[in-house]
Design an enzyme around this catalytic site. Structure first.
Site, PDB file in Angstrom:
ATOM      1  N   ALA A 302     -47.504  19.674 -16.927  1.00  0.00           N
ATOM      2  CA  ALA A 302     -46.901  18.991 -18.072  1.00  0.00           C
ATOM      3  C   ALA A 302     -45.975  17.864 -17.641  1.00  0.00           C
ATOM      4  O   ALA A 302     -45.875  16.838 -18.317  1.00  0.00           O
ATOM      5  CB  ALA A 302     -46.135  19.998 -18.928  1.00  0.00           C
ATOM      6  N   GLU A 306     -49.077  11.588 -14.312  1.00  0.00           N
ATOM      7  CA  GLU A 306     -50.094  10.948 -13.490  1.00  0.00           C
ATOM      8  C   GLU A 306     -50.820   9.813 -14.214  1.00  0.00           C
ATOM      9  O   GLU A 306     -51.364   8.903 -13.616  1.00  0.00           O
ATOM     10  CB  GLU A 306     -51.114  11.989 -13.025  1.00  0.00           C
ATOM     11  CG  GLU A 306     -51.993  11.470 -11.881  1.00  0.00           C
ATOM     12  CD  GLU A 306     -52.994  12.514 -11.431  1.00  0.00           C
ATOM     13  OE1 GLU A 306     -53.837  12.890 -12.251  1.00  0.00           O
ATOM     14  OE2 GLU A 306     -52.932  12.939 -10.269  1.00  0.00           O
ATOM     15  N   ASP A 348     -46.549 -30.401 -21.257  1.00  0.00           N
ATOM     16  CA  ASP A 348     -47.009 -31.756 -21.523  1.00  0.00           C
ATOM     17  C   ASP A 348     -46.718 -32.075 -22.993  1.00  0.00           C
ATOM     18  O   ASP A 348     -46.400 -31.179 -23.783  1.00  0.00           O
ATOM     19  CB  ASP A 348     -48.508 -31.842 -21.236  1.00  0.00           C
ATOM     20  CG  ASP A 348     -49.041 -33.257 -21.313  1.00  0.00           C
ATOM     21  OD1 ASP A 348     -48.235 -34.197 -21.265  1.00  0.00           O
ATOM     22  OD2 ASP A 348     -50.271 -33.410 -21.434  1.00  0.00           O
ATOM     23  N   GLU A 726     -38.938  19.856 -21.026  1.00  0.00           N
ATOM     24  CA  GLU A 726     -39.754  21.064 -20.851  1.00  0.00           C
ATOM     25  C   GLU A 726     -39.330  21.806 -19.584  1.00  0.00           C
ATOM     26  O   GLU A 726     -39.168  23.034 -19.593  1.00  0.00           O
ATOM     27  CB  GLU A 726     -41.233  20.670 -20.787  1.00  0.00           C
ATOM     28  CG  GLU A 726     -41.766  20.137 -22.115  1.00  0.00           C
ATOM     29  CD  GLU A 726     -43.080  19.396 -21.956  1.00  0.00           C
ATOM     30  OE1 GLU A 726     -43.707  19.508 -20.876  1.00  0.00           O
ATOM     31  OE2 GLU A 726     -43.482  18.677 -22.891  1.00  0.00           O
ATOM     32  N   ASN A 751     -48.142  19.356 -23.550  1.00  0.00           N
ATOM     33  CA  ASN A 751     -48.561  18.232 -22.714  1.00  0.00           C
ATOM     34  C   ASN A 751     -49.721  17.469 -23.348  1.00  0.00           C
ATOM     35  O   ASN A 751     -49.779  16.235 -23.275  1.00  0.00           O
ATOM     36  CB  ASN A 751     -48.977  18.757 -21.332  1.00  0.00           C
ATOM     37  CG  ASN A 751     -49.367  17.639 -20.389  1.00  0.00           C
ATOM     38  OD1 ASN A 751     -48.632  16.687 -20.219  1.00  0.00           O
ATOM     39  ND2 ASN A 751     -50.537  17.752 -19.795  1.00  0.00           N
ATOM     40  N   ASP A 755     -47.115  15.130 -26.369  1.00  0.00           N
ATOM     41  CA  ASP A 755     -46.888  14.044 -25.425  1.00  0.00           C
ATOM     42  C   ASP A 755     -47.847  12.882 -25.663  1.00  0.00           C
ATOM     43  O   ASP A 755     -47.451  11.725 -25.692  1.00  0.00           O
ATOM     44  CB  ASP A 755     -47.055  14.544 -23.984  1.00  0.00           C
ATOM     45  CG  ASP A 755     -45.775  15.202 -23.476  1.00  0.00           C
ATOM     46  OD1 ASP A 755     -44.858  15.371 -24.284  1.00  0.00           O
ATOM     47  OD2 ASP A 755     -45.715  15.546 -22.281  1.00  0.00           O
TER      48      ASP A 755
END
Length: 928
Positions: A302, A306, A348, A726, A751, A755
């Site tokens: 959890a 990654e 420009d 958590e 998770n 999440d």
């Protein structure tokens, strides 16, 4: 010509077969054209081109290998998360908890599905962006010049070559004027090669020695020409040696690298902390070692973020798609990050701040000022000298000026279905249109003034010359260019009484007239001619000219330009205008746009290019610090301006449209090419291409860059604070001596559900009202500043605290064993889940209240909240989920505690935000 045209009647088999020779350089122009069955003036017929495209295939090379969908899917099962989940599954099976083991396997599949979708979506977004960057070629077919995708070119096509373009196919040069091509990509020779149209005698000439050939991928640095296509796609020299064309950006961006490093660091910290938790729980006898190991693995799963790099890539890619819809095509991912840090935009004027709809509106001839009515490229207008109408064809002075402007010209104005299309420079198109208003016709004039040669305009000479043989009279050089250059090169002038010497008083008078027009924000060109004798040289074009007069052209400001510059000023971004226009013109445009003052109301200078010559480092620093406009600058000056600004710590965005702009664009932190007037070389050297050449689109891209970076920080804020809560919840419960407040599958559920959905929704947060009223972000700033870490820690502790409070109340009410403990665990599980869902509103802004008019602006977030609430209700009321997640239906009193505890973090964070806003709202300070 009759023979060439008759060749078109050959059979399809013959016409579809390429010539069986590689010695194109040995053929004459006529032989080359005959072999390819083309016509030197008409080009291929459209029907014939379609047949050849079907026969030879598209003009495309092999693309570099990209990740397949299958490889993306397989990669999802090769991560640390999956290894931890597999370990948890093995432990569950070993302990005889088959249902729990199957549930973890389901989690593996869902986790892989989410990871696959994230990476696949990012890859799709990047692929879609690459397809928008279509290379084009200017080709002659059926006698008309048009712009087509380069991929549609076929052998036999007749291509128009111009400086700044990439050669789109291999071919034999059939016409060239000062044509130079840089072939380093193919031959390794860094110097540009001067090309010819004559045949060569050496059959075995090396590629670099085939001076009458041009090859795919090489760069036209000067001049113009026409190319007869002899090979396309894999049959080209580049295709034969297997060079892969791949514009995709595969390297990780600085932000992705930062997130990857952060992810690796967090993995180490999380695994260490989870190992401590497992050991502590086992030693304290909370449960047996295997159960505790399962809990530790679940916490690690959890807490390990990654997916951060993948989410960052997806957020960047989706942001790039939004920017593309707003006419800003980002070619390199790192540019999105840098945009949010930009402090100076060097732009420009023509076409970027103005509409690039040039209209010749006034001629200064001798003592007369002749006004021209009408606007745009419609050939309708009147000529007036004060209140008196002027017949331009019977007025010899005016007719001469119009003729020079029309013939010393390479542009074309095509009109179809009531629409005008300009092929070439808009300034030259304006000269064609004003002559058409007088009743002149370019095609009708050509036979009487046969063009023999030309000298294209360049930034050094500041003039263009065409040489014509008059049908009744001498050979003439028609010249147009910078007024100062032509006045200096002239020895005579055209007056109402005839040609007279140009005195110093006359020069001053013309210079004053030039300044008058330039001061009215007009682009001014000088017009002149010279009668040439036999044996003339190019040096004759710079002396003893006869000055005819001046033409002033208007180019209206873009409606949105002034507002965009004001937005930049409020965002702490300085706008610097760099132009080849004269100083008075540039200064007036700057005044109208408000560029000539800094945010404090201090006036800024307009610097002429000659003031920059010979400056030392300190001189450059002073020049760029005090200037808002640089006029009459060279490409070398542009590079030095960028370097001087960077030395002062600025993050510089630089616009460009030509070959000579490439060094400055490369040196700048963000190189921005113009999509309409920009050359292929400029676009390929750019980090971003503005498809409408509009300054407002650049500012919009800067805003999107800030939004994207801000959304990644929101995602990070939410995810890390939730993950920390958590871990902390389980750790503190163990330290207090309580039972575990969460079981393994509840942690995995959090998770996957609470999440993922809110976190992704935060990555799609729309623009905040104050995003362009903040100072630019420091690009060197750490991703996790001390303040940001403190924010994550105290908010994670808050989420953990309310969860433990609900758990404590649950144990007090229902007990600490059996069903009572299950009831208390359910209360902790529901509290943490809902607290995390509601915490998403806290993460939308670190300072601004969630309860403003923007509460409902992110529909994705509300959808995520709705999904999470439904799934959480299912977790406690659906029997199968009750069994898997070890939950029971909460009582009414339980729901009261859950609601109060889960909403408490929102209340606390809102109070803290109020205190922060009050603390920083002091006299003399601004609040964003």
């Amino acid at each position: 010509m009759t023979k060439i045209r008759s060749e078109r009647t050959r059979s399809n088999d013959e016409s579809d077969s390429p010539p069986q020779t590689e010695a194109w350089h040995m053929l004459s122009v006529a032989e080359a054209i005959e072999r390819q069955l083309s016509d030197v003036t008409q080009g291929l017929a459209q029907a014939e081109a379609a047949r050849r495209l079907a026969r030879f295939g598209p003009n495309a090379l092999a693309q570099a290998h990209q990740r397949s969908t299958l490889s993306i899917f397989v990669a999802q099962f090769q991560s640390l998360i999956v290894a931890l989940l597999v370990a948890a599954t093995v432990i569950a099976f070993a302990m005889g908890e088959n249902l729990e083991a199957i549930a973890i396997l389901v989690v593996i599949v869902i986790n892989a599905g989410i990871g696959f979708f994230t990476e696949w979506k990012a890859a799709q977004a990047l692929s879609a962006l690459q397809k928008q960057a279509v290379r084009v070629a200017h080709v002659i077919r059926d006698g008309a010049q048009s712009e087509i995708p380069a991929v549609e070119l076929v052998p036999g096509d007749l291509i128009v070559l111009a400086a700044g373009a990439r050669v789109p196919a291999d071919g034999r040069i059939v016409e060239c004027v000062r044509l130079q091509i840089e072939e380093a990509a193919l031959t390794g020779e860094s110097h540009a090669v001067t090309k010819i149209a004559d045949p060569l005698t050496d059959k075995d000439a090396a590629l670099g020695d085939r001076l009458n050939m041009a090859f795919l991928g090489t760069t036209i640095t000067d001049g113009r020409g026409r190319l007869l296509v002899t090979a396309t796609g894999v049959q080209t020299e580049v295709g034969k040696i297997g060079i892969l064309i791949d514009e995709a950006t595969t390297r990780a961006t600085p932000l992705e690298q930062k997130l990857a490093r952060l992810g690796r660091l967090l993995i180490v910290l999380v695994l260490a902390l989870c190992a401590v938790i497992v050991l502590a729980g086992w030693l304290r006898g909370v449960t047996d070692f295997w159960h505790m190991l399962e809990i530790g693995l679940s916490l690690a799963i959890a807490a390990v973020p990654e997916g951060l790099p993948a989410v960052a890539t997806m957020t960047l890619a989706l942001g790039m798609q939004r920017m593309a819809r707003m006419r800003a095509l980002v070619r390199r991912l790192p540019a999105v990050e840098t945009l949010g840090s930009t402090t100076v935009i060097c732009t420009d004027k023509t076409g970027t701040l103005t509409k690039n709809e040039m209209t010749a509106c006034v001629f200064m001839l001798d003592q007369r000022r002749i006004e021209v009515t009408g606007a745009g490229y419609e050939p309708v207008g009147k000529f007036q000298d004060g209140d008196k109408p002027v017949d331009p064809l019977s007025d010899e002075q005016l007719a001469l000026a119009l003729r020079i402007g029309m013939l010393c010209n390479d542009a074309k104005v095509e009109r179809t279905d009531g629409h005008e299309t300009v092929l070439g420079d808009p300034t030259e198109a304006a000269l064609i249109v004003v002559a058409e208003k007088a009743g002149m016709n370019q095609a009708a004039l050509a036979p009487d003034f046969t063009r023999l040669s030309e000298v294209p305009f360049d930034s050094t000479s500041k003039r263009m010359v065409t040489v014509h043989r008059a049908s009744q009279g001498p050979t003439l050089a028609f010249v147009k260019g910078a007024p100062a250059t032509l006045i200096a090169a002239s020895s005579a002038q055209v007056r109402a009484t005839g040609v007279t010497p140009l005195t110093e008083a006359d020069r001053r008078r013309w210079e004053e007239a030039n300044e008058e027009l330039a001061g009215a924000a007009l682009r001014v060109l000088g017009l002149a001619y010279r009668e040439l004798s036999e044996g003339y040289t190019e040096a004759d074009f710079d002396r003893e000219l006869t000055f005819v007069g001046l033409v002033g052209m208007s180019d209206p400001l873009r409606d949105e330009a002034k507002a965009a510059i004001t937005t930049c000023r409020e965002a702490g971004i300085r706008t610097v205008m760099i132009t080849g226009d004269q100083q008075p013109t540039a200064a007036e445009i700057a005044r109208q746009l408000g560029i000539d003052i800094d945010p404090n109301g201090r006036p800024l200078r307009t610097v002429h290019g000659r003031e920059l010559t010979g400056l030392d480092t300190e001189g450059w620093k002073r020049a760029v610090a005090a200037a808002a406009v640089f006029a009459r600058v060279s490409p070398e000056h542009k590079l030095q301006i960028v370097e001087a600004l960077q030395q002062q710590g600025h993050v510089v965005a630089m616009t460009g449209d030509g070959v000579n702009d490439a060094p400055a664009m490369k040196k700048a932190d963000i190189g921005i090419a113009m999509g309409i007037k920009g050359t292929e070389v400029a676009k390929e050297n750019a980090d971003m291409v503005i498809t409408d050449d509009n300054f407002a689109s650049i500012v919009g891209a800067v805003e999107q860059g800030r939004i994207i970076y801000g959304n990644i920080l929101r995602f990070l804020h939410y995810l890390l604070s939730c993950n920390f809560s958590e871990i902390l919840t389980v750790f503190l419960a163990l330290m207090i001596g309580w039972p575990l407040p969460l079981v393994a599958l509840q942690i995995l559920w959090l998770n996957l559900i609470t999440d993922i959905f809110p976190a992704f929704a935060l990555a799609l947060e729309p623009s905040a009202p104050d995003v362009m009223k903040r100072a630019p972000r420091d690009p060197q700033e750490s991703l996790l500043t001390l303040h940001f870490v403190g924010l994550i820690v105290w908010q994670g502790m808050l989420l953990s605290g309310v969860t433990l409070l609900a758990f404590g109340v649950g144990m007090h009410w229902h007990g600490t064993e059996g069903e009572g403990l299950r009831q208390a665990t359910t209360m902790a599980f529901m509290t943490l889940a809902l607290a995390q869902v509601f915490h998403a509103f806290n993460a939308r802004s670190q300072k601004r209240s969630a309860f403003t008019s923007r509460l409902f602006t992110n529909g994705w977030l509300w959808a995520a909240v709705g999904i999470c609430l439904i799934l959480q209700a299912a977790a406690v009321y659906v029997p199968l989920l009750q069994k898997v997640l070890h939950t029971v239906p909460p009582t009414l009193s339980d729901w009261g505690v859950i609601a109060a505890c889960s909403l408490m973090p929102v209340v606390v964070v809102e109070l803290v935000k109020v205190i922060q806003r009050v603390a920083i709202r002091k006299p003399g300070t601004s609040h964003a």
